[in-house]
Write a protein that holds these residues in place. Sequence first.
Motif, PDB file in Angstrom:
ATOM      1  N   LEU A  10       0.976  -1.068  -0.050  1.00  0.00           N
ATOM      2  CA  LEU A  10       0.004  -0.184  -0.033  1.00  0.00           C
ATOM      3  C   LEU A  10       0.878   1.060   0.040  1.00  0.00           C
ATOM      4  CD1 LEU A  10      -2.693  -0.773   2.718  1.00  0.00           C
ATOM      5  CD2 LEU A  10      -3.141  -0.351   0.124  1.00  0.00           C
ATOM      6  N   ALA A  11       0.745   2.088  -1.020  1.00  0.00           N
ATOM      7  CA  ALA A  11       1.495   3.341  -0.961  1.00  0.00           C
ATOM      8  C   ALA A  11       1.111   4.377   0.122  1.00  0.00           C
ATOM      9  CB  ALA A  11       1.257   3.974  -2.432  1.00  0.00           C
ATOM     10  N   PRO A  12       1.923   5.019   0.612  1.00  0.00           N
ATOM     11  CA  PRO A  12       1.256   5.972   1.606  1.00  0.00           C
ATOM     12  C   PRO A  12       0.165   6.713   1.233  1.00  0.00           C
ATOM     13  CG  PRO A  12       3.825   6.146   1.380  1.00  0.00           C
ATOM     14  CD  PRO A  12       3.477   5.074   0.283  1.00  0.00           C
ATOM     15  N   ASP A  15      -5.672   5.386   2.281  1.00  0.00           N
ATOM     16  CA  ASP A  15      -6.158   4.111   2.095  1.00  0.00           C
ATOM     17  C   ASP A  15      -5.162   3.292   3.091  1.00  0.00           C
ATOM     18  OD1 ASP A  15      -8.061   4.678   0.166  1.00  0.00           O
ATOM     19  OD2 ASP A  15      -6.641   4.076  -1.461  1.00  0.00           O
ATOM     20  N   ARG A  16      -3.961   3.566   3.101  1.00  0.00           N
ATOM     21  CA  ARG A  16      -3.069   2.918   4.144  1.00  0.00           C
ATOM     22  C   ARG A  16      -3.350   3.138   5.489  1.00  0.00           C
ATOM     23  NH1 ARG A  16       2.364   0.403   4.142  1.00  0.00           N
ATOM     24  NH2 ARG A  16       3.278   0.743   6.215  1.00  0.00           N
ATOM     25  N   LYS A  18      -6.043   4.270   6.872  1.00  0.00           N
ATOM     26  CA  LYS A  18      -7.343   3.713   7.211  1.00  0.00           C
ATOM     27  C   LYS A  18      -7.308   2.334   7.416  1.00  0.00           C
ATOM     28  CE  LYS A  18     -12.150   3.255   5.215  1.00  0.00           C
ATOM     29  NZ  LYS A  18     -12.929   2.938   4.265  1.00  0.00           N
ATOM     30  N   LEU A  19      -6.641   1.459   6.638  1.00  0.00           N
ATOM     31  CA  LEU A  19      -6.141   0.149   6.947  1.00  0.00           C
ATOM     32  C   LEU A  19      -5.602  -0.076   8.154  1.00  0.00           C
ATOM     33  CD1 LEU A  19      -6.472  -2.606   6.062  1.00  0.00           C
ATOM     34  CD2 LEU A  19      -4.492  -2.522   4.812  1.00  0.00           C
ATOM     35  N   ALA A  20      -4.623   0.858   8.340  1.00  0.00           N
ATOM     36  CA  ALA A  20      -3.689   0.742   9.669  1.00  0.00           C
ATOM     37  C   ALA A  20      -4.682   1.009  11.066  1.00  0.00           C
ATOM     38  CB  ALA A  20      -2.518   1.743   9.826  1.00  0.00           C
ATOM     39  N   ALA A  21      -5.413   2.063  10.884  1.00  0.00           N
ATOM     40  CA  ALA A  21      -6.371   2.443  11.796  1.00  0.00           C
ATOM     41  C   ALA A  21      -7.383   1.112  12.363  1.00  0.00           C
ATOM     42  CB  ALA A  21      -7.245   3.740  11.765  1.00  0.00           C
ATOM     43  N   GLU A  22      -7.901   0.662  10.919  1.00  0.00           N
ATOM     44  CA  GLU A  22      -8.964  -0.557  11.340  1.00  0.00           C
ATOM     45  C   GLU A  22      -8.246  -1.823  11.928  1.00  0.00           C
ATOM     46  OE1 GLU A  22     -10.402  -1.152   7.444  1.00  0.00           O
ATOM     47  OE2 GLU A  22     -11.628   0.513   7.427  1.00  0.00           O
ATOM     48  N   LEU A  23      -7.109  -1.974  11.511  1.00  0.00           N
ATOM     49  CA  LEU A  23      -6.200  -3.185  12.119  1.00  0.00           C
ATOM     50  C   LEU A  23      -5.946  -2.967  13.454  1.00  0.00           C
ATOM     51  CD1 LEU A  23      -3.810  -4.073   9.284  1.00  0.00           C
ATOM     52  CD2 LEU A  23      -5.816  -5.376   9.968  1.00  0.00           C
ATOM     53  N   LYS A  24      -5.555  -1.599  13.758  1.00  0.00           N
ATOM     54  CA  LYS A  24      -5.227  -1.172  15.221  1.00  0.00           C
ATOM     55  C   LYS A  24      -6.609  -1.335  15.974  1.00  0.00           C
ATOM     56  CE  LYS A  24      -3.423   2.526  18.164  1.00  0.00           C
ATOM     57  NZ  LYS A  24      -4.439   2.519  19.219  1.00  0.00           N
ATOM     58  N   SER A  25      -7.467  -1.123  15.549  1.00  0.00           N
ATOM     59  CA  SER A  25      -8.749  -1.303  16.323  1.00  0.00           C
ATOM     60  C   SER A  25      -9.179  -2.744  16.599  1.00  0.00           C
ATOM     61  CB  SER A  25     -10.022  -0.420  15.548  1.00  0.00           C
ATOM     62  OG  SER A  25     -11.277  -0.615  16.272  1.00  0.00           O
ATOM     63  N   HIS A  48       2.083  -6.316  11.119  1.00  0.00           N
ATOM     64  CA  HIS A  48       2.839  -5.870  12.293  1.00  0.00           C
ATOM     65  C   HIS A  48       3.369  -4.429  11.930  1.00  0.00           C
ATOM     66  CE1 HIS A  48       6.419  -5.281  15.079  1.00  0.00           C
ATOM     67  NE2 HIS A  48       5.617  -6.033  15.652  1.00  0.00           N
ATOM     68  N   ARG A  49       3.812  -4.052  10.459  1.00  0.00           N
ATOM     69  CA  ARG A  49       4.286  -2.808  10.250  1.00  0.00           C
ATOM     70  C   ARG A  49       3.026  -1.753  10.177  1.00  0.00           C
ATOM     71  NH1 ARG A  49       5.727  -4.228   5.525  1.00  0.00           N
ATOM     72  NH2 ARG A  49       7.590  -5.454   6.380  1.00  0.00           N
ATOM     73  N   LEU A  50       1.861  -2.392   9.810  1.00  0.00           N
ATOM     74  CA  LEU A  50       0.793  -1.228   9.686  1.00  0.00           C
ATOM     75  C   LEU A  50       0.393  -0.802  11.177  1.00  0.00           C
ATOM     76  CD1 LEU A  50      -1.074  -2.772   6.819  1.00  0.00           C
ATOM     77  CD2 LEU A  50      -0.326  -0.499   6.752  1.00  0.00           C
TER      78      LEU A  50
END
Length: 70
Positions: A10-12, A15-16, A18-25, A48-50
């Motif tokens: 995923l390019a910075p 979208d990236r 949003k996905l990172a925030a969803e995964l964190k939640s 893990h990186r996200l």
Amino acid sequence: MTRKIPARRLAPGPDRDKLAAELKSKYDAGKSIRALAQETGRSYGGVHRLLEDAGATFRSRGGDQHRTES
């Protein structure tokens, strides 16, 4: 050697983020990194990186360890 499946980078950008925030939640709610990787079709390292980029506080390895005093 050629890859059969292209990398899912995923390019910075939004979208990236949003996905990172969803995964964190989901991670904060108790899901494991492995479960999130399987759910999203991404590698463990990618998830893990996200999570790291989203500012997640990582749990210790080995899952929940409930000890009872004897």
